[in-house]
Design an enzyme around this catalytic site. Structure first.
Site, PDB file in Angstrom:
ATOM      1  CG  ASP A 181      -1.948  -1.150   1.163  1.00  0.00           C
ATOM      2  OD1 ASP A 181      -1.935  -1.922   0.185  1.00  0.00           O
ATOM      3  OD2 ASP A 181      -2.732  -1.284   2.121  1.00  0.00           O
TER       4      ASP A 181
ATOM      5  CE  LYS B 137      -3.557  -4.401   1.139  1.00  0.00           C
ATOM      6  NZ  LYS B 137      -4.291  -3.600   2.098  1.00  0.00           N
TER       7      LYS B 137
ATOM      8  CB  CYS C  59      -2.360  -2.858   5.217  1.00  0.00           C
ATOM      9  SG  CYS C  59      -4.020  -2.155   5.136  1.00  0.00           S
TER      10      CYS C  59
HETATM   11  C1  C5J Z   1      -3.120   0.481   5.538  1.00  0.00           C
HETATM   12  C2  C5J Z   1      -4.847   1.709   6.701  1.00  0.00           C
HETATM   13  N1  C5J Z   1      -2.627   0.283   4.336  1.00  0.00           N
HETATM   14  N2  C5J Z   1      -4.044   2.095   7.678  1.00  0.00           N
HETATM   15  N3  C5J Z   1      -4.367   1.012   5.627  1.00  0.00           N
HETATM   16  O1  C5J Z   1      -2.465   0.215   6.528  1.00  0.00           O
HETATM   17  O2  C5J Z   1      -6.027   2.006   6.725  1.00  0.00           O
END
Ligand code: C5J
Length: 221
Positions: free
Chosen positions: A24, A129, A162
């Site tokens: 991400d 995702k 994540c």
């Molecule tokens: C991720 C989030 N990628 N913190 N998303 O950690 O909402």
């Protein structure tokens, strides 16, 4: 077999079965005007790891090993966005709302793209995702199986959300996981540190952790 100097155990790294998962590293988490900033977070903490993540990616590319990128994002009709996720908290903008980089965390919008510094190249896989974990509602496991990947190095953001969720999912599915401690970050330093401690506690109950330099040394060794 090369060994990565890691905590709490050195990681026997089998280059024939090793891949990097970059979680991400999207504009929505790392740039001003994105989803992370809409929650009141300071994105500069996450931006600081960009050069280290780039170095890790470059090392895997140079070694001819798979690099998989993930993006947390939802379908434009938001049919894969549970109300429980959309309505959490009181952010200035919610997932799906229009922001400076398009609709927040919606596939195809500029904010959902991976930051240009870390753009995928060639045939690198990009997994979209809808959840925190990269195995949930995706074909990541099939993709790894097709490439005979059994060991995973994890980098990206955020460590406690994540990255940790995906590392736990991978552990339950039988993958050996190692977290690159200086190539992952949280909006909260204490959460990053706590996640590394949780993952590596109890003899490495979820996996182990190593610095990028030590991971790269093993790739080149
Ligand atoms: C991720 C989030 N990628 N913190 N998303 O950690 O909402």
């Amino acid at each position: 077999m090369a060994v990565i100097k890691a905590h709490p155990f050195d990681f026997p790294c089998d280059n024939k079965h090793l891949a990097l998962i970059v979680i991400d590293m999207q504009r929505d988490f790392v740039e001003e005007g994105g989803f992370g900033a809409s929650l009141g977070n300071d994105v500069s903490r996450l931006r600081a790891i960009i050069p280290t993540v780039a170095r890790l990616i470059d090392g895997f590319r140079a070694a001819g090993l798979p690099v998989v990128h993930t993006r947390e994002c939802h379908r434009p009709d938001l049919s894969d966005l549970p109300v429980s996720k959309r309505d959490r908290g009181a952010p200035s903008l919610r997932i799906g709302d229009p922001g400076p980089m398009g609709r927040l965390l919606v596939a195809g919008e500029p904010g959902a793209e991976i930051i240009p510094e870390l753009s995928p190249i060639g045939d690198e896989v990009v997994i979209d995702k809808p959840g925190k974990g990269a195995f949930y509602a995706t074909d990541l496991q099939d993709i790894l199986k097709a490439r005979d990947v059994r060991q995973l190095v994890f980098a990206g953001v955020t460590t406690e959300v994540c990255v940790q969720t995906t590392m736990r999912e991978a552990n339950d599915r039988g993958y050996d996981g190692i977290l690159a401690t200086d190539a992952t970050e949280s909006y909260f330093a204490a959460f990053r540190d706590a996640t590394i401690a949780m993952i590596t506690a109890q003899g490495g109950i979820v996996g182990c952790a190593a610095e990028t330099d030590h991971i790269l040394e093993a790739l080149n060794g």
